[in-house]
Structures are given as C-alpha cells and as structure tokens.
Design a protein around this motif. Structure first.
Motif, PDB file in Angstrom:
ATOM      1  N   ARG A  81       0.843  -1.201   0.000  1.00  7.95           N
ATOM      2  CA  ARG A  81       0.000   0.000   0.000  1.00  7.95           C
ATOM      3  C   ARG A  81       0.877   1.250   0.000  1.00  7.95           C
ATOM      4  O   ARG A  81       0.613   2.207  -0.730  1.00  7.95           O
ATOM      5  N   ALA A  82       1.940   1.232   0.810  1.00  9.87           N
ATOM      6  CA  ALA A  82       2.859   2.378   0.864  1.00  9.87           C
ATOM      7  C   ALA A  82       3.534   2.607  -0.485  1.00  9.87           C
ATOM      8  O   ALA A  82       3.911   3.733  -0.808  1.00  9.87           O
ATOM      9  N   LYS A  83       3.664   1.557  -1.280  1.00  8.06           N
ATOM     10  CA  LYS A  83       4.238   1.672  -2.624  1.00  8.06           C
ATOM     11  C   LYS A  83       3.201   2.095  -3.656  1.00  8.06           C
ATOM     12  O   LYS A  83       3.510   2.231  -4.826  1.00  8.06           O
ATOM     13  N   GLY A  84       1.937   2.263  -3.205  1.00 12.47           N
ATOM     14  CA  GLY A  84       0.900   2.744  -4.108  1.00 12.47           C
ATOM     15  C   GLY A  84       0.025   1.676  -4.723  1.00 12.47           C
ATOM     16  O   GLY A  84      -0.774   1.964  -5.614  1.00 12.47           O
ATOM     17  N   TRP A  85       0.141   0.438  -4.282  1.00 13.14           N
ATOM     18  CA  TRP A  85      -0.677  -0.634  -4.825  1.00 13.14           C
ATOM     19  C   TRP A  85      -2.132  -0.444  -4.399  1.00 13.14           C
ATOM     20  O   TRP A  85      -2.424   0.041  -3.312  1.00 13.14           O
ATOM     21  N   THR A  86      -3.046  -0.889  -5.244  1.00 13.91           N
ATOM     22  CA  THR A  86      -4.466  -0.854  -4.906  1.00 13.91           C
ATOM     23  C   THR A  86      -4.810  -2.046  -4.004  1.00 13.91           C
ATOM     24  O   THR A  86      -4.073  -3.030  -3.951  1.00 13.91           O
TER      25      THR A  86
END
Length: 116
Positions: A81-86
């Motif tokens: 999530r912190a890497k931007g994954w949905t």
C-alpha cells in the motif's frame, strides 16, 4: 515511499535480507517449514533464493534448524500500500480477499482501553 514499521517477528528476515528480498522470502516460504543451516548445501531451496551467504547470516540471526516461517501478509500488505498498490492488486498478489486486505490496512482503534 512511506516507511512501514516491521513487526518484531519479521525483523530478522528484513534486517538480514532487506525489504525486497525479505518480502520475496516471506511470500515463497511463509506458512511452511524451512531448514536453515550455517553451512547450506546446494540442494537448499532457501539458499537457491537468497544465496548461501545470506542463508548463513539468517541462520546465525534466527537459528539453525527447521522452523515455520511467518507469513507476514499484514506487513506485506501495508508495504505494498505504501508503494501505491491498490487493495485489489494486494489481494490478488497475497491470495486473500479485498475485505481481508482492508482489515489489515485499517488504522488501529484508538478507543481501545489499555489493560495496563
């Protein structure tokens, strides 16, 4: 990227292997038994993934012998999530439902009273 706190039970893996290889290790071996040796042999699946030097370092940090590896999925979900994954991408990658991922990503309930 936002820093995600590493849970105590996963610190040794992440400290020795780094975040990316540590997560790859948890995804491959989490929930199963592995055998770590300070003198890994050529047939070791662990050494095939992380290399003999890191296998030795991990055995020295955790212990030699057989044990079950933590899955680490809640931590991995927060990292992704912190890497931007949905949410859906995380759920597919971790083979869990989107509801499970949302529960893992919920902030802690501050209304919970301390027992101490």
């Amino acid at each position: 990227m936002t820093h995600v706190r590493v849970p105590a039970q996963l610190e040794a893996y992440i400290d020795v292997l780094g975040i990316d290889l540590g997560i790859e290790f948890l995804l491959k071996f989490g929930g199963s038994y592995v055998h770590l040796s300070e003198n890994p042999q050529g047939r070791s699946e662990v050494a095939a993934l992380i290399g003999p030097e890191k296998t030795t370092a991990l055995a020295r940090r955790i212990r030699s012998g057989s044990f079950r590896v933590h899955t680490g999925k809640p931590f991995i979900a927060r990292h992704f999530r912190a890497k931007g994954w949905t949410t859906n991408a995380i759920a597919r990658h971790l083979h869990v439902s989107d509801v499970t991922v949302r529960n893992w990503l919920k902030p802690p309930d501050d209304r919970q009273l301390s027992l101490l």
